[in-house]
Design a protein around this motif. Sequence first.
Motif: not given
Lengths: 291, 291
Positions: B93-97, B124-125, B256-262
Amino acid sequence: MTVLVFLDPAFPSGRVADASVPQLLATDLGATRGDGVFESMLAVDGKPRKVSMHLDRMAASAAALELAFPAPGQWEPAISTALAEFGRVHGEPQAVVKLILTRGPEGADQPTAWVQASPVPASAARQREAGLDVLLLDRGYDSTVAEHAPWLLLGSKTLSYAVNMAAIRYAREHGADDVIFTSSDGKVLEGPTSTVVLATVQNGTKTLLTPELESGILPGTTQGALFQAAENAGWQLGYGPLEPTHLHQADGVWLVSSIRLLAPVKSINAEPIAVSPALTAELAALVETVL
Amino acid sequence: MTVLVFLDPAFPSGRVADASVPQLLATDLGATRGDGVFESMLAVDGKPRKVSMHLDRMAASAAALELAFPAPGQWEPAISTALAEFGRVHGEPQAVVKLILTRGPEGADQPTAWVQASPVPASAARQREAGLDVLLLDRGYDSTVAEHAPWLLLGSKTLSYAVNMAAIRYAREHGADDVIFTSSDGKVLEGPTSTVVLATVQNGTKTLLTPELESGILPGTTQGALFQAAENAGWQLGYGPLEPTHLHQADGVWLVSSIRLLAPVKSINAEPIAVSPALTAELAALVETVL
């Protein structure tokens, strides 16, 4: 146009590749992160100049990036192969030889290494003859930061050259040809692709000066060879710290590099400085003796 | 593994290419000079998040490098093609673009542009859950240099990321997970691949803070989206200058970032700081509402 030879264990003399078709994976960290190191050297009549100085410096750059560095015994045959192929294709006596080492494709843990041989750009001789109008631009770093911040990779020749290229573009858009970077504490550093050298002549004593390496600059291979030859010829040598006033007071200032060699600076921030064709000729002759 | 789609006028939806074979010329200035720009974004269920924020930021980065930027109408179909192909191949369901734009092959005056879609790295998770031990590392720049030195490309997301990568390596070799860069005048800047956010809670007033853009940092797309959502939820917002003491005094600090989020920071230079699972949960939920 460009001759390409990859370092490849299956090809002891290097694997010749066609530069006109894709040869790199799109996921190569050289392309996606500027994560790698390089060198550029001049070859004359099929012989690369200062090859061991370039390989030594590249090994130091690779160590700073924690990249495994292929042995000189792998690079040298690939360079010979590239120059033989360049001679066959171009028939020109001079070539630019570039050595490139990247961290390789993401996740592969296998560096990518290759040699490029290409014609010397016409701008090299033109700028050597005509001289350079130079802008002083702030590199943003303090001249003491390199010593305590190894992660800044100062003094390493990495593929992350976007700032160097942007500085040269900035200079061209502002009526100049090239740049001398200064530190945030006002010291003279280096050019984006060259080393700064200046000469003073006082009471018959000739002195060559260059900024000190501790300021985080790249050790110049051409500057190093020139200094050695100059010392043998009776010159005094000196190493920074230098400030812009030293450039204005000098009897000559040059940007020194492997391809363009010794290019005299004729103005700094649009203000003319002393230019000495005699010193340029003398130093250019010294460069030729050692290379 | 990685799906590759090149922007190509002959293919309005993008040209799908095999990432396992070479697709870039060795003379591409992205590979030889780190001369280009990029963005990374998260896609969920085939939809890229914050795509217009990323395209806007990439256009600004390209402008700083004087690179012609392909129109969003060229990127968006290529992103869709990449995600459709990624879904077909991976079923995740998830991808790095990643969007990448280089200055193109030397001498060609033709930028190279492509989209990559790849799996989200497991780290990341893991880091989001476990939190981060962070080192403060000097970025070498004064927090005021960006405004008068555009050639330093501060605030642009270029392919010249060797220093960012070296800083993360340095942190890992010194027992940490990540880095917060500080300026030479002691201000908190940003992570090598993230924005710094901190929260304070005083007398029932919750405030989110981040360093000010004028210090030469990249405008964070996730930070921007989070701040908007937090403001809508009644938070106060604040923008630097911040110093390391602010990190130690905060009720929570995140990268904070787009892939790893918070990702919560749990220590700075090996000294534990306040960690609030409740605030992390609240802010993570806010991130989810806007993305």
